[in-house]
Design an enzyme around this catalytic site. Structure first.
Site, PDB file in Angstrom:
ATOM      1  N   LEU A  33       0.821  -1.213   0.000  1.00 18.75           N
ATOM      2  CA  LEU A  33       0.000   0.000   0.000  1.00 18.75           C
ATOM      3  C   LEU A  33       0.854   1.262   0.000  1.00 18.75           C
ATOM      4  CD1 LEU A  33      -2.760  -1.062   2.559  1.00 18.75           C
ATOM      5  CD2 LEU A  33      -2.721  -1.394   0.078  1.00 18.75           C
ATOM      6  N   GLY A  36      -1.597   6.433  -2.600  1.00 20.69           N
ATOM      7  CA  GLY A  36      -2.716   6.300  -3.546  1.00 20.69           C
ATOM      8  C   GLY A  36      -3.819   5.430  -2.953  1.00 20.69           C
ATOM      9  N   HIS A  37      -3.412   4.260  -2.423  1.00 18.73           N
ATOM     10  CA  HIS A  37      -4.409   3.373  -1.789  1.00 18.73           C
ATOM     11  C   HIS A  37      -5.063   4.079  -0.612  1.00 18.73           C
ATOM     12  CE1 HIS A  37      -1.602   0.178  -3.461  1.00 18.73           C
ATOM     13  NE2 HIS A  37      -2.762  -0.172  -3.983  1.00 18.73           N
ATOM     14  N   LYS A 149      -5.190   5.667 -11.989  1.00 14.60           N
ATOM     15  CA  LYS A 149      -3.944   5.326 -12.688  1.00 14.60           C
ATOM     16  C   LYS A 149      -4.229   4.141 -13.596  1.00 14.60           C
ATOM     17  CE  LYS A 149      -0.573   3.091 -10.695  1.00 14.60           C
ATOM     18  NZ  LYS A 149      -0.543   1.862 -11.542  1.00 14.60           N
TER      19      LYS A 149
END
Ligand code: PAF
Length: 281
Positions: A33, A36-37, A149
């Site tokens: 992770l 972004g996560h 993304k």
């Protein structure tokens, strides 16, 4: 945060949440992770009563066994990161829990899967659909959150929901970038120092392409990107396409209706990176 390894335990806990009238937001991940996560988890937390995150490195979506072997696995730090925000349930199943038998289903995503990632990673999106549909069946979320993304993946998952007549709302979320512009990805941790130094050029070249689109044809912009990446010794371009946001088909002219997105896949050494940028015209 409660951690479950079996479907049964998670389904039981989520039935309890639903019976209490709680909405469920779901963030499927393959772990390793990063910010972004975490932005997906934070958004799921802001929009739902209950947040579920899964960590499962799905073998079915790796068309390259070497990629699967080297995919980063960092459970300890993943747990620490998830502890910093609201994640109510973490689902961390073994392969046999998700695939007690081989999944032989074949999804037909039509033209959406014949370009870009679908073209260069045969079978990849079928594997993504296999695992996401199984996870959706277990979690039965109201909303599921995915990073932009993986722009084509978001389109494929929306299409999968249509094919399966699923009511789950797919929420695509903005790309989170490093300070130098590199799109955050679990694979960034695999970059050597030399490749990490040149990788931000991918986003810089995308931005330049966006600017050049004001006075150049789509084909000229495309050639410019091929040319620029070609001059960077440590990068190898796999594709750059300017596509329609909905059909994902390459555009021939800026006059075409709809939003256009520049999508790129580049190898930095052994590490394959993807990125994209909306070309507002
Ligand atoms: O984007 C990913 O990390 C994966 O493709 C997903 C959606 C978790 C399915 O394995």
């Amino acid at each position: 945060m409660e951690l479950f390894k079996t479907k049964k335990e998670l389904e039981f806990a989520l039935d309890r949440e639903r019976n209490a009238g709680h909405s469920v937001g779901f963030v499927p991940t393959m772990g390793a992770l990063h910010e972004g996560h975490l932005s997906l988890v934070a958004r799921a937390g802001a929009e739902n009563d209950t947040v579920v995150v899964s960590i499962f490195v799905n073998p079915n979506q790796f068309n390259d066994p070497n990629d699967l072997k080297h995919y980063p696995r960092t459970l300890e730090s993943d747990l620490a990161l998830l502890g910093s925000l609201r994640c109510d349930y973490l689902f961390f199943p073994d392969v046999t829990e998700i695939y007690p038998e081989p999944d032989t289903r074949k999804f037909d995503f039509g033209a959406l899967e014949r370009v870009m990632e679908g073209r260069f990673r045969p079978g990849h999106f079928n594997g993504v659909a296999q695992v996401v549909s199984r996870l959706f069946d277990i979690v039965r979320p109201d909303k599921a959150y995915f990073g932009q993304k993986d722009f084509q993946q978001c389109s494929i998952i929306k299409k999968m929901c249509i094919l399966l007549k699923s009511p789950i709302v797919i929420v695509p979320c903005d790309i989170v970038r490093e300070r130098d512009g590199l799109a955050m990805s679990s694979r960034n941790s695999l970059l050597t120092a030399a490749h990490k130094a040149v990788a931000p050029q991918i986003y810089r070249i995308l931005q330049e392409a966006q600017q050049e689109s004001v006075f150049s044809t789509p084909e000229e912009v495309k050639m410019g990107v091929y040319d620029k990446i070609g001059k960077i010794a440590l990068l190898r371009l796999e594709y750059f396409e300017i596509v329609d946001e909905l059909t994902l088909q390459p555009i021939a002219s800026w006059e075409q209706e709809g939003t256009k997105v520049g999508c790129i896949a580049v190898y930095a050494g052994q590490v394959r990176l993807i990125d994209n940028l909306v070309f507002d015209k």
